[in-house]
Design a protein around this motif. Structure first.
Motif, mmCIF file in Angstrom:
data_model
loop_
_atom_site.group_PDB
_atom_site.id
_atom_site.type_symbol
_atom_site.label_atom_id
_atom_site.label_comp_id
_atom_site.label_asym_id
_atom_site.label_seq_id
_atom_site.Cartn_x
_atom_site.Cartn_y
_atom_site.Cartn_z
ATOM 1 N N VAL A 107 16.777 0.872 44.137
ATOM 2 C CA VAL A 107 18.070 0.191 44.118
ATOM 3 C C VAL A 107 17.851 -1.259 44.537
ATOM 4 C CG1 VAL A 107 20.376 0.107 45.154
ATOM 5 C CG2 VAL A 107 19.323 2.313 44.620
ATOM 6 N N THR A 108 18.507 -2.198 43.881
ATOM 7 C CA THR A 108 18.380 -3.599 44.281
ATOM 8 C C THR A 108 19.393 -3.921 45.379
ATOM 9 O OG1 THR A 108 19.978 -4.473 42.695
ATOM 10 C CG2 THR A 108 17.685 -4.269 41.948
ATOM 11 N N THR A 109 19.064 -4.931 46.172
ATOM 12 C CA THR A 109 20.019 -5.363 47.186
ATOM 13 C C THR A 109 21.257 -5.965 46.536
ATOM 14 O OG1 THR A 109 18.824 -7.465 47.449
ATOM 15 C CG2 THR A 109 18.270 -5.682 48.969
ATOM 16 N N GLN A 110 21.112 -6.517 45.332
ATOM 17 C CA GLN A 110 22.283 -7.037 44.617
ATOM 18 C C GLN A 110 23.221 -5.900 44.225
ATOM 19 O OE1 GLN A 110 23.087 -10.459 43.942
ATOM 20 N NE2 GLN A 110 25.008 -9.288 43.781
ATOM 21 N N ALA A 111 22.663 -4.770 43.795
ATOM 22 C CA ALA A 111 23.504 -3.626 43.448
ATOM 23 C C ALA A 111 24.289 -3.144 44.664
ATOM 24 C CB ALA A 111 22.647 -2.495 42.880
ATOM 25 N N LEU A 112 23.641 -3.125 45.822
ATOM 26 C CA LEU A 112 24.337 -2.740 47.051
ATOM 27 C C LEU A 112 25.454 -3.733 47.374
ATOM 28 C CD1 LEU A 112 21.261 -1.718 49.227
ATOM 29 C CD2 LEU A 112 22.984 -0.168 48.291
ATOM 30 N N ASP A 113 25.171 -5.014 47.189
ATOM 31 C CA ASP A 113 26.182 -6.033 47.460
ATOM 32 C C ASP A 113 27.351 -5.925 46.490
ATOM 33 O OD1 ASP A 113 26.816 -8.500 49.091
ATOM 34 O OD2 ASP A 113 26.934 -9.328 47.065
ATOM 35 N N ASP A 114 27.059 -5.611 45.226
ATOM 36 C CA ASP A 114 28.136 -5.426 44.247
ATOM 37 C C ASP A 114 29.030 -4.253 44.650
ATOM 38 O OD1 ASP A 114 27.135 -7.541 42.785
ATOM 39 O OD2 ASP A 114 26.100 -6.270 41.318
ATOM 40 N N MET A 115 28.404 -3.167 45.116
ATOM 41 C CA MET A 115 29.186 -2.032 45.611
ATOM 42 C C MET A 115 30.071 -2.472 46.773
ATOM 43 S SD MET A 115 26.345 1.008 45.782
ATOM 44 C CE MET A 115 25.039 1.096 44.548
ATOM 45 N N CYS B 155 25.380 -8.914 54.383
ATOM 46 C CA CYS B 155 23.993 -9.300 54.646
ATOM 47 C C CYS B 155 23.107 -8.069 54.533
ATOM 48 C CB CYS B 155 23.860 -9.906 56.041
ATOM 49 S SG CYS B 155 24.827 -11.403 56.296
ATOM 50 N N LEU B 156 21.995 -8.209 53.809
ATOM 51 C CA LEU B 156 21.032 -7.119 53.633
ATOM 52 C C LEU B 156 19.646 -7.667 53.958
ATOM 53 C CD1 LEU B 156 22.615 -5.777 50.378
ATOM 54 C CD2 LEU B 156 22.255 -4.381 52.418
ATOM 55 N N SER B 157 19.108 -7.226 55.079
ATOM 56 C CA SER B 157 17.856 -7.776 55.599
ATOM 57 C C SER B 157 16.802 -6.681 55.638
ATOM 58 C CB SER B 157 18.085 -8.348 57.002
ATOM 59 O OG SER B 157 19.167 -9.265 56.998
ATOM 60 N N LEU B 158 15.658 -6.940 55.018
ATOM 61 C CA LEU B 158 14.614 -5.931 54.864
ATOM 62 C C LEU B 158 13.401 -6.239 55.737
ATOM 63 C CD1 LEU B 158 16.415 -5.394 52.383
ATOM 64 C CD2 LEU B 158 14.339 -4.903 51.081
ATOM 65 N N ALA C 72 15.396 -10.230 60.012
ATOM 66 C CA ALA C 72 16.212 -9.709 61.106
ATOM 67 C C ALA C 72 17.691 -9.706 60.755
ATOM 68 C CB ALA C 72 15.963 -10.524 62.371
ATOM 69 N N VAL C 73 18.201 -10.854 60.283
ATOM 70 C CA VAL C 73 19.621 -10.982 59.962
ATOM 71 C C VAL C 73 19.813 -11.964 58.816
ATOM 72 C CG1 VAL C 73 20.511 -10.421 62.271
ATOM 73 C CG2 VAL C 73 19.915 -12.789 61.723
ATOM 74 N N HIS C 74 20.996 -11.912 58.216
ATOM 75 C CA HIS C 74 21.477 -12.883 57.222
ATOM 76 C C HIS C 74 20.671 -12.870 55.926
ATOM 77 C CE1 HIS C 74 22.932 -15.339 60.985
ATOM 78 N NE2 HIS C 74 23.517 -14.164 60.878
ATOM 79 N N GLY C 75 20.057 -11.727 55.593
ATOM 80 C CA GLY C 75 19.342 -11.610 54.333
ATOM 81 C C GLY C 75 20.298 -11.685 53.152
ATOM 82 N N ILE C 76 19.884 -12.426 52.112
ATOM 83 C CA ILE C 76 20.730 -12.649 50.941
ATOM 84 C C ILE C 76 20.485 -11.542 49.910
ATOM 85 C CG2 ILE C 76 21.237 -14.212 49.024
ATOM 86 C CD1 ILE C 76 20.273 -16.507 50.789
ATOM 87 N N PRO C 77 21.532 -10.889 49.411
ATOM 88 C CA PRO C 77 21.350 -9.899 48.339
ATOM 89 C C PRO C 77 20.797 -10.558 47.076
ATOM 90 C CG PRO C 77 23.525 -9.711 49.340
ATOM 91 C CD PRO C 77 22.941 -10.985 49.845
#
Length: 268
Positions: A54-62, A87-90, A94-99
């Protein structure tokens, strides 16, 4: 501006604090609770979708659809023009990760951080999701962050000094052999994403301000395996561990009372 200037500006803007708001009206508490339940429901549903491939963009779209369906707004997008709904950080982020197009991989450590505005109020919460196969280190780190959060929540009530929360968190973390990312702290929340007071995840007796009934704050132990320091990516948003070690992050928004706090982002 140069990337370095842009990075400093974003970091300063994100952490800028507005004055504290005390919540005294029952109707406002009810609005905060409804907002918190939107966040809690989103986290339940989003975390279940964190899977390999799953992409982080797909999660953000959800997340965007969930926010819209709830009649709410993405607070980071509205307040800071953050390039995502959440925010999705892998891993070492730590924080503020961009989808974006990044695919979730086996063994990833994914921080799902949701901040929503609804009915004029804002609540904020985060969970760390471990993708199979889970390493013993990742499991222990995530468990430590959640345990430290639970311990601090148990102390959060009217009259407690803020340093007591930091001491409780740091004590748990040190016993587990991990590190607090000292530049990342909890904070007031409610009318703005970041309000006074600062709520550090470490012991510092200088934080002598006391919690008051009606305060809304976040408690959020943000930890790493081996470093206390963070660096900012060239994107100007993503904050990651300086040494590339894994990070974990659990967070709730809560309303301070004379007794146990009302954990706004926890379902009954």
């Amino acid at each position: 501006r140069a990337a370095g200037d842009r990075t400093r500006s974003v970091a300063q803007d994100w952490e800028r604090q507005e004055p504290m708001n005390l919540v005294t009206e029952r109707t406002d508490v009810e609005k905060l609770r409804r907002c918190g339940l939107i966040v809690a429901d989103m986290l339940d549903r989003l975390c279940a979708e964190v899977k390999v491939g799953v992409t982080t963009q797909a999660l953000d779209d959800m997340a965007g659809k969930m926010i819209a369906d709830a009649g709410a707004l993405s607070a980071p997008r509205k307040v800071y023009n953050f390039p995502g709904n959440i925010c999705l950080s892998l891993n070492d982020e730590a924080v503020h990760g961009i989808p974006g197009p990044r695919l979730i991989q086996p063994g990833d450590v994914v921080k799902v951080d949701v901040t929503v505005e609804s009915e004029g109020w804002i609540t904020d919460a985060c969970r760390t999701v471990l993708v199979d196969p889970v390493s013993p280190q990742a499991s222990a780190l995530a468990r430590c962050s959640e345990t430290a959060l639970i311990k601090a929540l148990s102390l959060a009530r009217h009259g407690r000094a803020i340093w007591e929360l930091g001491l409780a968190i740091e004590t748990v973390v040190k016993k587990s052999g991990f590190k607090v990312l000292r530049q990342l702290c909890g904070h007031g929340v409610g009318k703005s994403i970041h309000e006074a007071p600062v709520v550090p995840n470490f012991y510092d007796r200088r934080y002598t301000d006391r919690l008051k009934a009606g305060m809304v704050i976040t408690i959020e132990p943000i930890l790493s395996l081996t470093t206390e320091e963070i660096v900012t990516d060239q994107d100007g948003w993503t904050l990651r561990t300086k040494d590339g070690s894994l990070s974990a992050h659990f967070e709730h928004s809560l309303l301070i009372t004379e007794r146990e706090p009302v954990i706004l982002t926890l379902k009954p």
